[in-house]
Design a protein around this motif. Structure first.
Motif, PDB file in Angstrom:
ATOM      1  N   ALA A 220      -0.771  -1.794   8.527  1.00  0.00           N
ATOM      2  CA  ALA A 220      -1.816  -0.874   7.834  1.00  0.00           C
ATOM      3  C   ALA A 220      -1.231   0.484   8.125  1.00  0.00           C
ATOM      4  N   ARG A 221      -0.101   0.888   9.003  1.00  0.00           N
ATOM      5  CA  ARG A 221       0.570   2.055   9.208  1.00  0.00           C
ATOM      6  C   ARG A 221       1.612   2.028   7.844  1.00  0.00           C
ATOM      7  N   ASP A 222       2.290   1.227   7.824  1.00  0.00           N
ATOM      8  CA  ASP A 222       3.429   1.261   6.782  1.00  0.00           C
ATOM      9  C   ASP A 222       2.737   1.279   5.368  1.00  0.00           C
ATOM     10  N   LEU A 223       1.671   0.559   5.230  1.00  0.00           N
ATOM     11  CA  LEU A 223       0.924   0.572   3.730  1.00  0.00           C
ATOM     12  C   LEU A 223       0.512   1.981   3.587  1.00  0.00           C
ATOM     13  N   SER A 224       0.055   2.651   4.554  1.00  0.00           N
ATOM     14  CA  SER A 224      -0.513   3.976   4.355  1.00  0.00           C
ATOM     15  C   SER A 224       0.362   4.804   3.887  1.00  0.00           C
TER      16      SER A 224
END
Length: 550
Positions: free
Chosen positions: A145-149
């Motif tokens: 979720a962090r990398d995609l954000s």
């Protein structure tokens, strides 16, 4: 990173790397140093897909690029009035505050390469179709979720993605009005007309066809022809061929075509699966042989078919004129009509030859060009395998060299490669045998019978020696998991050396543990006949007698 970049492996613990099966496979094909283009040929991946996987391996620290060219400088982005979305906010636990129900919307961009985005952002941009939510994008791309954000925020800052729509609402909501000239209307599909027509026509044609018709080959072709047909079609309909383009309504048909082609190739590329599939098909229909029409009889053929006539008797013209009472000669009967010529034997109808050609069966130039191209491609693959084998020999890795030579022999009929494979394979077998025996003896001394059995069986597969089979059988008996395999190995040792007392005692002990007391007694008796004072044979006989009394 480009196709001529040199990839270099970095020592690390592969079990701790967050990579998938495809990345692990590509990493296994890079031995020390390798050019990206050669790795793409060995793995069978397109160069674009290979570069994306290599970028992922560089990010996780498994690969390094030695001659990387400087990347294009990222253009400076003007500061936004609202800085609340310039950087993703974080919760105390480190999770992104971007809602998972957001549906990213693509915005028109004349040139994606000039944006200065990284490979991760480019991959995320290729998966955005104006209908997939952020949560679904996380499952598709495999990013956290962090990398995609962070990737979505970077794309939003570059002006190619909008984050204003939610799942369930209309996905074609126009972006917020900005100061400047109006934006051009958004393109739903970037494919040219010929690609659209090809995808539509192929989708309609594949309905109701069997695997052979899907690949466009006959039912009796060999595996090499099936592989070539699949690669030719996959090069046209692989989704990576349209990387970075908006497919619109043609995305699902294109993926369905590629899945259909891959399923047909998987069913026909393996011998057992192909035989099972052929059993479900009706026998192939043979085209009826047409008889050529009879030739029109000519004057020459009529003369040849006419039967020879008897010579007419000579007449004395003077005597016939002198005697008026002589009867006139009877008129010559007309010759019988010649019989019709026999039709030629049935055979294949000759194909009409082109004007100026020397033979009707001359090969088509296009087929010759295709065969030459495939031959050059196969030769290039053989050269890559041979080069990898020589590099493995330079670093004294005979096992890897044997594997690469084996791949080269499968692609080429060169006898020199077969000779090289035999020499290297013999060394590799000795290396595997010695290494396995060393590990087996250490495990046997530590009474790790499962590990010892595995090592002894591997050593026996490299070199079939009787004593190795007996040690493997004894380790399997001590482990107690596979007595059937233990009995097979012990029987092979006894057949190789029938006069060995130890081999027969080991076989008898396996029979006794399996409950086969009669066979165990027979092996104990044969061992006692060879050596009556052997302690192991005497102990086995007493144990069998005690087991029978109980």
């Amino acid at each position: 990173m480009h196709r001529r970049s040199t990839l270099r492996t970095i020592p690390c613990d592969l079990k701790k790397l967050p990579i998938g099966a495809l990345e692990a496979f590509v990493l296994s094909q890079v031995h020390g140093r390798a050019v990206a283009e050669e790795v793409a040929e060995v793995t069978g991946l397109e160069i674009g897909a290979l570069l994306r996987v290599a970028c992922r391996l560089v990010e996780v620290g498994a690969l390094a690029v030695d001659d990387e060219k400087p990347k294009t400088k990222r253009p400076t982005v003007a500061p936004r009035a609202d800085r609340s979305t310039a950087r993703p906010s974080r919760a105390p636990g480190g999770r992104s505050l971007v809602p998972p129900a957001l549906v990213p919307v693509k915005r028109p961009c004349p040139d994606v390469r000039a944006l200065g985005i990284g490979p991760r952002e480019g991959f995320v941009l290729s998966q955005i179709d104006d209908a997939t939510s952020t949560a679904d994008l996380g499952e598709i791309t495999g990013l956290s979720a962090r990398d995609l954000s962070e990737a979505l925020r970077a794309l939003e800052s570059a002006g190619v993605v909008g984050l204003g729509a939610r799942k369930g609402r209309a996905t074609n909501v126009p972006p917020a009005p900005t100061v400047g000239p109006p934006e051009a209307p958004k393109k739903q599909c970037d494919l040219p007309e010929e690609d659209r027509a090809r995808i539509t026509e192929t989708t309609a044609r594949l309905e109701g066809l069997d695997h052979y018709a899907v690949l466009g080959v006959e039912q009796d072709v060999d595996a090499k022809t099936i592989r070539r047909a699949y690669h030719a079609l996959a090069a046209q309909f692989h989704p990576d061929r349209f990387y970075g383009k908006a497919l619109g309504p043609f995305r699902q048909p294109l993926e369905a075509i590629f899945v259909r082609l891959t399923g047909a190739y998987d069913a026909l590329s393996k011998k057992a699966a192909r035989e099972a599939y052929d059993a479900t098909l009706p026998p192939p229909k043979r085209a009826p042989t047409r008889k050529p029409p009879p030739k029109t009889p000519t004057r020459k053929s009529m003369r040849a078919a006419r039967p020879p006539s008897a010579p007419a008797p000579r007449r004395n013209t003077a005597r016939a004129l002198a005697s008026p009472a002589a009867a006139p000669a009877p008129p010559t009967p007309p010759a019988p009509a010649p019989p019709a010529p026999a039709p030629p034997p049935p055979g294949p109808v000759p194909s009409p030859s082109r004007p100026g050609s020397s033979s009707a069966s001359s090969p088509d130039p296009l087929l010759r060009m295709y065969a030459d191209k495939q031959r050059r491609k196969t030769q290039s693959q053989v050269e890559v395998f041979v080069r990898a084998a020589k590099e493995a020999l330079d670093r004294d890795d005979v096992v890897a060299a044997a594997n690469n030579y084996r791949l080269a022999v499968q692609c080429s009929d060169d006898p020199a490669l077969g000779i090289a494979l035999e020499k290297v394979d013999a060394k590799a077998r000795v290396r595997v045998r010695d290494k396995s025996l060393a590990g087996a003896r250490a495990a046997e001394q530590a009474e790790r019978w499962s590990e010892a059995a595995e090592k002894y069986v591997k050593a026996y597969g490299a070199h079939s020696e009787a004593w190795i089979a007996e040690r493997a059988a004894n380790a399997l008996r001590r482990e107690g998991s596979d007595l059937r395999r233990a009995a097979q190995l012990a029987e092979q040792a006894v057949l190789a050396e029938p006069q060995s007392v130890g081999y027969r005692v080991t076989l008898g002990e396996i029979y006794f543990d399996a409950g086969l007391l009669a066979r165990a007694a027979g092996e104990a008796g044969r061992a006692m006949a060879i050596s009556p004072n052997d302690p192991r044979a005497n102990a086995l006989s007493k144990q069998i007698a005690k087991g029978k009394r109980e």
